[in-house]
Design an enzyme around this catalytic site. Structure first.
Site, short mmCIF file in Angstrom:
data_model
loop_
_atom_site.label_atom_id
_atom_site.label_comp_id
_atom_site.label_asym_id
_atom_site.label_seq_id
_atom_site.Cartn_x
_atom_site.Cartn_y
_atom_site.Cartn_z
N GLY A 112 0.85 -1.19 0.00
CA GLY A 112 0.00 0.00 0.00
C GLY A 112 0.88 1.23 0.00
O GLY A 112 1.88 1.30 0.71
N VAL B 232 1.87 3.18 6.15
CA VAL B 232 1.01 4.06 6.96
C VAL B 232 0.56 3.34 8.23
O VAL B 232 0.19 3.97 9.21
CB VAL B 232 -0.23 4.57 6.19
CG1 VAL B 232 0.19 5.40 5.00
CG2 VAL B 232 -1.16 3.46 5.77
N ASP B 233 0.61 2.01 8.21
CA ASP B 233 0.16 1.26 9.38
C ASP B 233 1.13 1.36 10.56
O ASP B 233 0.79 1.01 11.69
CB ASP B 233 -0.02 -0.22 9.02
CG ASP B 233 -1.20 -0.44 8.10
OD1 ASP B 233 -1.95 0.52 7.87
OD2 ASP B 233 -1.37 -1.57 7.60
N GLY C 3 -5.26 0.38 9.21
CA GLY C 3 -4.43 -0.33 10.18
C GLY C 3 -5.09 -1.67 10.41
O GLY C 3 -5.98 -1.80 11.24
N GLU D 93 -10.27 0.11 10.97
CA GLU D 93 -10.85 -0.87 10.04
C GLU D 93 -10.66 -2.30 10.55
O GLU D 93 -11.37 -3.21 10.16
CB GLU D 93 -10.19 -0.74 8.67
CG GLU D 93 -8.68 -1.06 8.70
CD GLU D 93 -8.00 -1.09 7.35
OE1 GLU D 93 -8.64 -0.78 6.34
OE2 GLU D 93 -6.80 -1.43 7.31
N TYR E 225 -8.29 5.60 1.13
CA TYR E 225 -7.09 6.04 0.42
C TYR E 225 -6.78 7.52 0.67
O TYR E 225 -5.65 7.96 0.42
CB TYR E 225 -7.23 5.80 -1.09
CG TYR E 225 -6.91 4.37 -1.51
CD1 TYR E 225 -6.69 3.37 -0.57
CD2 TYR E 225 -6.82 4.02 -2.85
CE1 TYR E 225 -6.41 2.07 -0.95
CE2 TYR E 225 -6.53 2.72 -3.25
CZ TYR E 225 -6.32 1.74 -2.29
OH TYR E 225 -6.03 0.47 -2.67
N LEU E 226 -7.77 8.29 1.13
CA LEU E 226 -7.50 9.72 1.37
C LEU E 226 -6.37 9.89 2.38
O LEU E 226 -5.52 10.75 2.25
CB LEU E 226 -8.77 10.43 1.87
CG LEU E 226 -9.98 10.40 0.95
CD1 LEU E 226 -11.13 11.17 1.57
CD2 LEU E 226 -9.63 11.00 -0.42
N GLN E 227 -6.35 9.00 3.42
CA GLN E 227 -5.34 9.14 4.46
C GLN E 227 -3.96 8.68 3.98
O GLN E 227 -2.93 9.11 4.48
CB GLN E 227 -5.73 8.34 5.71
CG GLN E 227 -5.63 6.84 5.56
CD GLN E 227 -6.56 6.07 6.48
OE1 GLN E 227 -6.31 5.99 7.65
NE2 GLN E 227 -7.63 5.52 5.93
#
Ligand code: F6P
Length: 420
Positions: free
Chosen positions: A13, A143-144, A191, A247, A297-299
């Site tokens: 990702g 990002v996680d 996450g 999520e 996906y915005l984040q």
């Protein structure tokens, strides 16, 4: 020793700053042209190597490479593609060697999260096991924020800044509406198993007890009654309730509250849609009006509000990867080491790929509040510096001005095709 070419690819990702790492790799390699020849990028990660779909980064101007630092997404395309072991699928590795040999590749840089570091680690084994000398360096990104050893993962700070900014702004909105309209707002963030991004939402609270009032972390089992009681408590106190929900939240049965049913090549469930599930529950049980949003996906792509600290670290790990490789360090990943919280000071050390691959760093118990719906001071101290600083991209006609590279293909040299 004759100088070798390098392969660089992006995997997993993407993030708002993975291209800043690409910029670090490419600018540093250009500065070391005596040690590193051409840098070929793999189109769509390792798939580009397997299918000999290579991109010539040498044709890109200095300005285009520099602009990668403020451009989201993966400039060369990403992939979710699992390499099985040498023993299980030897042909795959023979193919990599065939392509690397044809293009004189002696350096391999792979930019991604835990699964991607597994790919980097497996490729590093072709040196010892298949006698193809190659220097392999993984470059962290996710990002996680769940990579082990490194203090944080590039990409996380910017996602954290986006979600904490968004939830602070939405909290002003719902507070305005709660008297006669919406009382609850829930923001769903990414996450899969680790609650770092959800925890970062708590940075939005301006005072003790401020919004977001409830965090639903994947590390804490979701219990309906306790959750509803907590919502009622927030409503009684503030007349509105702001929730950050991961999520990856699971119920007492161990099942995700929301999974779409589809899986990627690593077997990870595709998640998304837990915010509507919990807000529906609130409306059904407590009878109040709710709004929800899925940051999705915005984040991951919110480069307009990136953390300057994150951009700096993303660039630094790209640069360090090349420096490690030139120094002959292989099967390692540049890791960020925290030297102090305030002022936030850090440097870069190397972490063995064998210890990074396939590991997930979850929120430690001392970062989660006693009731499980918030974070502790220790978590706040850890998180706070990672979102600090603004690194706005240039704007043109009112919109961010991002770069699209030429991505010129390198002429194929291997006659044989390979299907992935
Ligand atoms: O890269 C990690 C991640 O952002 C997870 O948080 C999320 O569940 C997943 O990627 C989504 O992946 P994809 O874009 O492949 O659906």
């Amino acid at each position: 020793m004759a100088r070798k070419n390098a392969f660089y690819a992006q995997s997993g990702g993407v993030s708002a700053v993975i291209n800043a790492s690409a910029c670090g790799v490419l600018q540093t390699a250009r500065r070391h042209s005596e040690e590193i020849g051409k840098v070929y990028a793999g189109r769509n990660g390792i798939i580009g190597a397997l299918t000999e779909d290579l991109i010539d980064t040498g044709v890109e101007s200095e300005a285009a490479i520099a602009a990668l630092k403020h451009t989201p997404g993966a400039a060369f395309g990403s992939c979710r593609y699992k390499l099985t072991s040498i023993q299980e699928h030897r042909a795959q590795y023979d193919r990599l060697i065939e392509v690397f040999h044809a293009h004189d590749i002696g350096f391999f840089f792979y930019n991604g999260g835990g699964d991607s570091q597994d790919t980097a680690y497996k490729v590093s084994l072709i040196g010892a096991e298949l006698a193809y000398p190659i220097t392999c360096v993984g470059i962290p990104k996710t990002v996680d924020n769940d990579l082990p050893i490194t203090d944080c993962s590039p990409g996380f700070g910017s996602a954290a800044k986006y979600v904490s900014t968004s939830i602070r702004e939405a909290a002003f909105d719902v507070a305005s509406m709660s008297r006669t309209s919406t009382k609850v707002f829930a923001l769903e963030v990414m996450g899969r198993h680790a609650g770092w991004t959800t925890a970062a939402c708590a940075l939005a609270a301006e005072e003790e007890g401020g919004a977001p009032h409830i965090l639903l972390l994947p590390e804490v089992t979701f219990e309906e009654d306790r959750f509803l009681a907590k919502v009622e408590e927030a409503l009684a106190r503030h007349d509105h309730c702001v929730i950050a929900v991961s999520e990856g939240v699971k119920g007492p049965d161990g099942e995700f509250l929301s999974a779409s049913g589809s899986r990627d090549s690593f077997g990870h469930a595709q998640l998304g849609g837990v915010a509507p599930v919990i807000t529906k529950l609130i409306t059904a049980k407590l009878g109040c009006r709710c709004h929800w949003a899925v940051a999705d996906y915005l984040q991951r792509s919110a480069r307009h509000i990136a953390s300057a600290t994150d951009v700096e670290q993303a660039y630094a790990v790209g640069r360090a990867a090349v420096e490690f490789a030139i120094a002959g360090r292989s099967a390692v990943m540049p890791a960020i080491r925290r030297l102090s919280d305030a002022p936030y000071r850090w440097d870069i050390v190397d972490a063995p790929l064998s210890e990074v691959a396939n590991q997930e760093k979850l929120l430690p118990p001392n970062f989660i509040s006693a009731d499980g719906f918030g974070i502790t001071e220790a978590a706040r101290r850890y998180l706070a510096p990672l979102i600090v600083g603004e690194a706005y991209p240039p704007f043109k006609d009112g919109l961010p001005d991002y770069v699209k590279l030429r991505n010129a293909p390198v002429p194929k040299k291997v006659a044989r095709e390979f299907t992935v």
